[in-house]
Write a protein that holds these residues in place. Structure first.
Motif, PDB file in Angstrom:
ATOM      1  N   THR A   1      31.612   3.813  79.650  1.00 20.99           N
ATOM      2  CA  THR A   1      30.636   3.699  80.722  1.00 20.99           C
ATOM      3  C   THR A   1      29.301   4.235  80.212  1.00 20.99           C
ATOM      4  OG1 THR A   1      31.382   5.828  81.579  1.00 20.99           O
ATOM      5  CG2 THR A   1      32.300   3.865  82.613  1.00 20.99           C
ATOM      6  N   PRO A   2      28.200   3.727  80.746  1.00 19.64           N
ATOM      7  CA  PRO A   2      26.899   4.201  80.261  1.00 19.64           C
ATOM      8  C   PRO A   2      26.731   5.697  80.480  1.00 19.64           C
ATOM      9  CG  PRO A   2      26.650   2.344  81.765  1.00 19.64           C
ATOM     10  CD  PRO A   2      28.087   2.741  81.777  1.00 19.64           C
ATOM     11  N   LEU A   3      26.149   6.346  79.496  1.00 21.26           N
ATOM     12  CA  LEU A   3      25.866   7.766  79.628  1.00 21.26           C
ATOM     13  C   LEU A   3      24.772   7.963  80.664  1.00 21.26           C
ATOM     14  CD1 LEU A   3      25.802   8.757  75.867  1.00 21.26           C
ATOM     15  CD2 LEU A   3      27.561   9.322  77.517  1.00 21.26           C
ATOM     16  N   GLN A   4      24.888   8.995  81.462  1.00 22.06           N
ATOM     17  CA  GLN A   4      23.882   9.299  82.468  1.00 22.06           C
ATOM     18  C   GLN A   4      22.764  10.099  81.816  1.00 22.06           C
ATOM     19  OE1 GLN A   4      24.047   8.010  85.497  1.00 22.06           O
ATOM     20  NE2 GLN A   4      25.968   7.057  84.906  1.00 22.06           N
ATOM     21  N   PRO A   5      21.551   9.551  81.767  1.00 21.76           N
ATOM     22  CA  PRO A   5      20.466  10.297  81.116  1.00 21.76           C
ATOM     23  C   PRO A   5      20.078  11.523  81.917  1.00 21.76           C
ATOM     24  CG  PRO A   5      19.645   8.283  82.115  1.00 21.76           C
ATOM     25  CD  PRO A   5      21.141   8.264  82.264  1.00 21.76           C
ATOM     26  N   LYS A   6      19.809  12.604  81.200  1.00 23.83           N
ATOM     27  CA  LYS A   6      19.380  13.845  81.843  1.00 23.83           C
ATOM     28  C   LYS A   6      17.872  13.851  82.025  1.00 23.83           C
ATOM     29  CE  LYS A   6      23.185  16.468  79.916  1.00 23.83           C
ATOM     30  NZ  LYS A   6      23.605  17.539  79.055  1.00 23.83           N
ATOM     31  N   ASP A   7      17.178  13.014  81.267  1.00 26.19           N
ATOM     32  CA  ASP A   7      15.723  12.969  81.286  1.00 26.19           C
ATOM     33  C   ASP A   7      15.270  11.653  81.912  1.00 26.19           C
ATOM     34  OD1 ASP A   7      13.038  13.011  80.778  1.00 26.19           O
ATOM     35  OD2 ASP A   7      13.224  13.364  78.625  1.00 26.19           O
TER      36      ASP A   7
ATOM     37  N   MET B   1      31.961  11.721  85.777  1.00 28.36           N
ATOM     38  CA  MET B   1      32.972  11.759  84.726  1.00 28.36           C
ATOM     39  C   MET B   1      32.770  10.533  83.836  1.00 28.36           C
ATOM     40  SD  MET B   1      37.100  12.189  84.940  1.00 28.36           S
ATOM     41  CE  MET B   1      36.931  13.722  85.809  1.00 28.36           C
ATOM     42  N   GLN B   2      32.826  10.741  82.565  1.00 29.19           N
ATOM     43  CA  GLN B   2      32.576   9.712  81.560  1.00 29.19           C
ATOM     44  C   GLN B   2      33.901   9.162  81.032  1.00 29.19           C
ATOM     45  OE1 GLN B   2      29.494   8.672  80.394  1.00 29.19           O
ATOM     46  NE2 GLN B   2      30.500   7.246  79.051  1.00 29.19           N
ATOM     47  N   GLU B   3      33.957   7.848  80.808  1.00 30.28           N
ATOM     48  CA  GLU B   3      35.134   7.210  80.229  1.00 30.28           C
ATOM     49  C   GLU B   3      34.871   6.931  78.748  1.00 30.28           C
ATOM     50  OE1 GLU B   3      38.182   3.520  81.187  1.00 30.28           O
ATOM     51  OE2 GLU B   3      36.177   3.477  82.025  1.00 30.28           O
ATOM     52  N   TYR B   4      35.886   7.178  77.918  1.00 29.37           N
ATOM     53  CA  TYR B   4      35.753   7.009  76.474  1.00 29.37           C
ATOM     54  C   TYR B   4      36.931   6.205  75.930  1.00 29.37           C
ATOM     55  CZ  TYR B   4      32.420  10.851  76.797  1.00 29.37           C
ATOM     56  OH  TYR B   4      31.350  11.640  77.128  1.00 29.37           O
ATOM     57  N   LEU B   5      36.692   5.521  74.832  1.00 28.46           N
ATOM     58  CA  LEU B   5      37.739   4.839  74.084  1.00 28.46           C
ATOM     59  C   LEU B   5      37.952   5.609  72.794  1.00 28.46           C
ATOM     60  CD1 LEU B   5      39.629   2.378  73.589  1.00 28.46           C
ATOM     61  CD2 LEU B   5      37.675   1.299  72.445  1.00 28.46           C
ATOM     62  N   ILE B   6      39.179   6.093  72.605  1.00 30.49           N
ATOM     63  CA  ILE B   6      39.547   6.765  71.358  1.00 30.49           C
ATOM     64  C   ILE B   6      40.313   5.749  70.519  1.00 30.49           C
ATOM     65  CG2 ILE B   6      40.885   8.607  70.285  1.00 30.49           C
ATOM     66  CD1 ILE B   6      40.442  10.290  72.771  1.00 30.49           C
ATOM     67  N   VAL B   7      39.851   5.560  69.289  1.00 28.02           N
ATOM     68  CA  VAL B   7      40.495   4.611  68.376  1.00 28.02           C
ATOM     69  C   VAL B   7      40.954   5.384  67.146  1.00 28.02           C
ATOM     70  CG1 VAL B   7      40.236   2.511  67.015  1.00 28.02           C
ATOM     71  CG2 VAL B   7      38.978   2.755  69.158  1.00 28.02           C
TER      72      VAL B   7
ATOM     73  N   VAL C   1      40.278   7.499  77.828  1.00 31.00           N
ATOM     74  CA  VAL C   1      40.386   8.827  78.427  1.00 31.00           C
ATOM     75  C   VAL C   1      39.140   9.094  79.255  1.00 31.00           C
ATOM     76  CG1 VAL C   1      41.834   9.742  76.567  1.00 31.00           C
ATOM     77  CG2 VAL C   1      39.366  10.012  76.444  1.00 31.00           C
ATOM     78  N   PHE C   2      39.235  10.036  80.165  1.00 28.87           N
ATOM     79  CA  PHE C   2      38.104  10.495  80.959  1.00 28.87           C
ATOM     80  C   PHE C   2      37.835  11.953  80.615  1.00 28.87           C
ATOM     81  CE2 PHE C   2      39.683   6.936  83.402  1.00 28.87           C
ATOM     82  CZ  PHE C   2      38.525   6.312  83.827  1.00 28.87           C
ATOM     83  N   ALA C   3      36.561  12.302  80.489  1.00 33.00           N
ATOM     84  CA  ALA C   3      36.191  13.683  80.200  1.00 33.00           C
ATOM     85  C   ALA C   3      34.920  14.017  80.968  1.00 33.00           C
ATOM     86  CB  ALA C   3      35.985  13.884  78.714  1.00 33.00           C
ATOM     87  N   GLU C   4      34.855  15.258  81.429  1.00 34.13           N
ATOM     88  CA  GLU C   4      33.684  15.715  82.173  1.00 34.13           C
ATOM     89  C   GLU C   4      32.633  16.352  81.265  1.00 34.13           C
ATOM     90  OE1 GLU C   4      34.863  18.165  85.413  1.00 34.13           O
ATOM     91  OE2 GLU C   4      36.047  16.585  86.343  1.00 34.13           O
TER      92      GLU C   4
END
Length: 119
Positions: A94-100, A1-7, A31-34
């Motif tokens: 949080t750092p994005l998880q690379p798919k590659d 799950m990724q954490e984001y800052l909404i401004v 916020v957290f989003a999957e």
């Protein structure tokens, strides 16, 4: 799950605001989003909630929030008639998880099989 800052940023009409009032105010929420789809839904829901309210409750000075005690003088209410326009942005926290694997710096399996080019 990724954490984001909404401004969200609201720009204040200088003709309708009191003297020494800020020219813009910010609302920051984490916020957290999957998924990207879920993040879009969260962003749109929060945007709609702010727009549907009679105005915005914001920190007077977001850099000097005193959460160590209960106070009632750190926020102000800005009614919509004082706002010229309103917009928002989203930033990953949080750092994005690379798919590659090529994005991680790890050697790719085909890298070890590459042949040297003779010139």
């Amino acid at each position: 799950m990724q954490e984001y800052l909404i401004v969200f940023q609201a720009h204040v009409d200088r003709l309708r605001s009191p003297e020494n009032f800020p020219t813009s105010v910010l609302i920051k929420e984490t916020v957290f989003a999957e998924s990207e789809e879920q993040l879009k839904h969260i962003y749109n829901a929060k945007f709609s909630l702010h727009v549907a309210s009679p105005g915005l409750a914001v920190w007077i000075d977001p850099d000097r929030v005193d959460a160590s005690r209960i106070t009632f003088n750190q926020k102000i209410f800005v009614p919509w008639h004082m706002i010229t326009y309103f917009h928002g942005d989203v930033h990953p926290i949080t750092p994005l998880q690379p798919k590659d694997k090529s994005l991680t710096g790890e050697p790719m399996p085909e890298d070890s099989k590459k042949k040297e080019t003779v010139q």
